[in-house]
Design a protein around this motif. Sequence first.
Motif, short mmCIF file in Angstrom:
data_model
loop_
_atom_site.label_atom_id
_atom_site.label_comp_id
_atom_site.label_asym_id
_atom_site.label_seq_id
_atom_site.Cartn_x
_atom_site.Cartn_y
_atom_site.Cartn_z
N ALA A 146 4.62 50.43 -14.66
CA ALA A 146 3.20 50.31 -14.99
C ALA A 146 3.05 50.22 -16.51
N PRO A 147 3.62 49.19 -17.12
CA PRO A 147 3.60 49.10 -18.59
C PRO A 147 2.19 48.96 -19.13
N SER A 148 1.96 49.59 -20.29
CA SER A 148 0.62 49.62 -20.88
C SER A 148 0.46 48.71 -22.08
N SER A 149 1.54 48.30 -22.71
CA SER A 149 1.48 47.49 -23.92
C SER A 149 2.24 46.18 -23.72
N VAL B 66 -1.31 59.87 -38.47
CA VAL B 66 -1.02 60.33 -37.10
C VAL B 66 -2.15 59.86 -36.20
N TYR B 67 -1.78 59.18 -35.11
CA TYR B 67 -2.78 58.60 -34.22
C TYR B 67 -3.60 59.67 -33.50
N GLY B 68 -4.92 59.40 -33.40
CA GLY B 68 -5.80 60.22 -32.58
C GLY B 68 -5.76 61.68 -32.95
N ASP B 69 -5.58 62.54 -31.91
CA ASP B 69 -5.50 63.97 -32.16
C ASP B 69 -4.06 64.44 -32.35
N GLY B 70 -3.10 63.51 -32.25
CA GLY B 70 -1.70 63.88 -32.45
C GLY B 70 -1.07 64.59 -31.28
N ARG B 71 -1.78 64.68 -30.16
CA ARG B 71 -1.25 65.46 -29.04
C ARG B 71 -0.64 64.56 -27.95
N HIS C 207 -2.96 53.50 -26.01
CA HIS C 207 -1.89 54.41 -26.37
C HIS C 207 -1.54 55.34 -25.20
N ASP C 208 -0.31 55.30 -24.71
CA ASP C 208 0.12 56.18 -23.64
C ASP C 208 0.10 57.64 -24.11
#
Length: 336
Positions: free
Chosen positions: A145-148, A206-211, A276-277
């Motif tokens: 189920a690839p996302s990119s 760092v992307y998003g919240d980094g989590r 982003h996964d």
Amino acid sequence: MPTYVVTGGAGFIGSNFVRLALECDAHLKIVTIDLLTYAGNLENLVGVPEERHAFVRADITDAGAMADAVPDGADALVNFAAETHVDRSILGPEAFVRTNVVGTQVLLDVARAKGVKRFLQVSTDEVYGSLGPDDAAFTESHPLAPSSPYAASKAGADLLVLAAHHTYGQHALLTRCSNNYGPYQFPEKLIPLMLSNALEDRPLPVYGDGRQVRDWIYTDDHSRAILAVLEGGRPGAVYNIGARSERFNIDVVKAILGELDKPESLVRLVEDRPGHDRRYAIDPTRIETELGWRPEVAFEDGLARTIQWYREHEDWWRRVKDGSYREFYDTWYGGR
């Protein structure tokens, strides 16, 4: 003298594999094929024994060049050659389809024509897509189920490899590994980017919240796993490779800053990338039980080794960060 052909062998994982394989078998000869695009670097192969190593600069999508470069009856062809960076695949997916899909099919065809005994495709856990926080880790039977665009191109290549085994009886093997780190990694990936930026006292994006969660493996452990699959893997089988070492991205970044005695104020949370996964995690039970492989390097030890290597090879990563990398970095992060 056994002979391996290693495509993409001047890149990060490929060059580490070439070094380790030659160290492990004093009789082994390796022919490395690499186009030397932005992430390929002949400096990564400095010091390998020249009497047992040959280098050919060529494009894996060029069937004629591959037919000339691959020796008749080689013992194995290990395909590391790929466009690998998700961010770049979002900006320009065409190159990923060409290299990762078309290039893999060319190599499969040439390997059959030249009587190569084993074909091993090096793939990624990203073909499985994303996991929720409580989901079980990916096994080899997990749906693709690839996302990119990057992950989709690797999934397509995987299916071509499995089809070659089913249709032609080709001795084809497939490995899917979690996130690698270690020496010689191009500084567009998380650990070398954060590490090199921190050493320069530059912001750490760092992307998003980094989590986001990634499952980390030291590159030499990955190389040892590939050798184990080459030696004992079942034709047509898929082997997941991972070290059961999940970490939040932000925790990895903070660990790097701590090792370097740099302030966490260098961290900049930036807009997340499209699609982003959230989490990857590999279940390596099959390779552990069938082939007896186990990772040897704990994450903390591997990170310390990696940081030390980058500190001692500042001239390498500074040269790598010039030119095309700088242009990509400014394009991708400039507006975030």
